[in-house]
Design an enzyme around this catalytic site. Structure first.
Site, PDB file in Angstrom:
ATOM      1  N   SER A  14       0.846  -1.193   0.000  1.00 11.63           N
ATOM      2  CA  SER A  14       0.000   0.000   0.000  1.00 11.63           C
ATOM      3  C   SER A  14       0.880   1.240   0.000  1.00 11.63           C
ATOM      4  CB  SER A  14      -0.921   0.012   1.233  1.00 11.63           C
ATOM      5  OG  SER A  14      -0.151   0.090   2.419  1.00 11.63           O
ATOM      6  N   SER A 132      12.837  10.416   6.174  1.00 11.47           N
ATOM      7  CA  SER A 132      11.714  11.272   6.553  1.00 11.47           C
ATOM      8  C   SER A 132      12.282  12.627   6.939  1.00 11.47           C
ATOM      9  CB  SER A 132      10.973  10.661   7.750  1.00 11.47           C
ATOM     10  OG  SER A 132      10.099  11.601   8.353  1.00 11.47           O
ATOM     11  N   TYR A 145      10.667   6.919  16.382  1.00 16.95           N
ATOM     12  CA  TYR A 145      10.605   6.934  14.922  1.00 16.95           C
ATOM     13  C   TYR A 145      11.681   7.882  14.371  1.00 16.95           C
ATOM     14  CZ  TYR A 145       8.845   7.566  10.186  1.00 16.95           C
ATOM     15  OH  TYR A 145       8.732   7.633   8.815  1.00 16.95           O
ATOM     16  N   LYS A 149      15.018   7.064  11.896  1.00 12.85           N
ATOM     17  CA  LYS A 149      15.328   7.748  10.646  1.00 12.85           C
ATOM     18  C   LYS A 149      16.668   8.474  10.726  1.00 12.85           C
ATOM     19  CE  LYS A 149      11.796   6.315   8.375  1.00 12.85           C
ATOM     20  NZ  LYS A 149      11.982   5.321   7.291  1.00 12.85           N
ATOM     21  N   THR A 180      -1.257   8.330   3.627  1.00 14.52           N
ATOM     22  CA  THR A 180      -1.089   6.883   3.580  1.00 14.52           C
ATOM     23  C   THR A 180      -1.637   6.272   4.860  1.00 14.52           C
ATOM     24  OG1 THR A 180       1.074   6.780   4.680  1.00 14.52           O
ATOM     25  CG2 THR A 180       1.066   7.219   2.306  1.00 14.52           C
TER      26      THR A 180
END
Length: 268
Positions: A14, A132, A145, A149, A180
């Site tokens: 996806s 990101s 997170y 990254k 998303t």
């Protein structure tokens, strides 16, 4: 023998990965896309789906070997598969952090280590790691997170120095928000603390607003394709917010950037 580039994109079930695979195919590439389960994956016309779990040290080399047996080579690796998580650093358990790093960092290492022997042998290749804006501009309540990254940013720069001698280059693509399911349905650390409730809620509301107003994954996918097939640059950001944030981080003093971030997330 076909001269089309052979491209491997991880995480194409996806979102950004799926659109990226479609755009590579539209450019005439031979495209393989990885999914964790073939049985539950929706077909993707023009793309060969391969079962691979980046968290599994047996699954990754097995999938790479399958692709090489079919195509004979891999010219481009796009490390797109990733997971998100929100929560204060104090709220996040070590186990939760390890699971996130298992996909976002060690998963990337596994795929890189699996494709590099063949890329070194053919003396060419391009590795695109999807980072990101949080890899260079951390946000509150997304510390782990952001840390994952940041790790990818450092790994990618070091790796590029190491593999240039073999005709291989590494590129970082750092998007901001896109519409998303990954970003809209990020899990929250389980052991939340009441002391952080007010600010965490404010940040969650700001993130939801930004995702609702974010562009579709198509511009991110186009940037990934350009990073893979075009002239090499170490870093690329999709047009719009990501490019603006990159310039702010580079040219503005830290204090106004910090104040602007806090205001944006509703905690200023």
């Amino acid at each position: 023998m076909s001269t089309s580039k052979v491209v491997l994109v991880t995480g194409v079930s996806s979102g950004i990965g799926r659109v990226t695979a479609e755009q590579f195919a539209a450019h005439g590439c031979v495209v393989f896309g990885t999914v964790r389960s073939l049985a539950s994956a929706a077909p993707l016309p023009g793309i060969t789906l391969v079962e691979m779990d980046v968290r599994d040290s047996d699954s990754v080399p097995r999938a790479i070997a399958e692709i090489l047996s079919r195509a004979g080579r891999i010219d481009v690796l796009v490390n797109n598969a990733g997971v998100n998580m929100t929560g204060a650093v104090e709220e996040t358990s070590i186990a939760e952090a390890q699971l996130l790093f298992e996909t976002n960092v060690f998963g990337v290492m596994r795929t890189i280590q699996a494709v590099l022997p063949q890329m070194r042998e053919q003396r060419s290749g391009r590795i695109v790691n999807v980072s990101s804006v949080l890899g260079f501009l951390p946000a509150p309540y997304m510390g782990l997170y952001s840390a994952s990254k940041h790790a990818i940013e450092g790994l990618s720069e070091s790796l590029d120095h190491e593999v240039r001698q073999f005709g291989i280059h590494v590129t970082l693509v750092a998007p901001a928000y896109a519409r998303t399911s990954l970003e809209a349905n990020s899990p929250v650390a389980k052991a939340t603390l009441a002391a952080y409730d007010r600010e965490r809620a404010a940040v969650a509301a700001a993130v939801a607003r930004d995702i609702n107003n974010a562009p579709s994954p198509h511009s991110v996918a186009a940037t990934i394709v350009e990073a893979a097939l075009g002239k090499w640059r170490m870093r690329k950001t999709p047009p719009g917010q990501a490019t603006l944030l990159s310039r702010l981080r580079r040219f503005l003093p830290a204090a106004p950037v910090d104040a602007s971030l806090r205001k944006q997330f509703g905690i200023g």
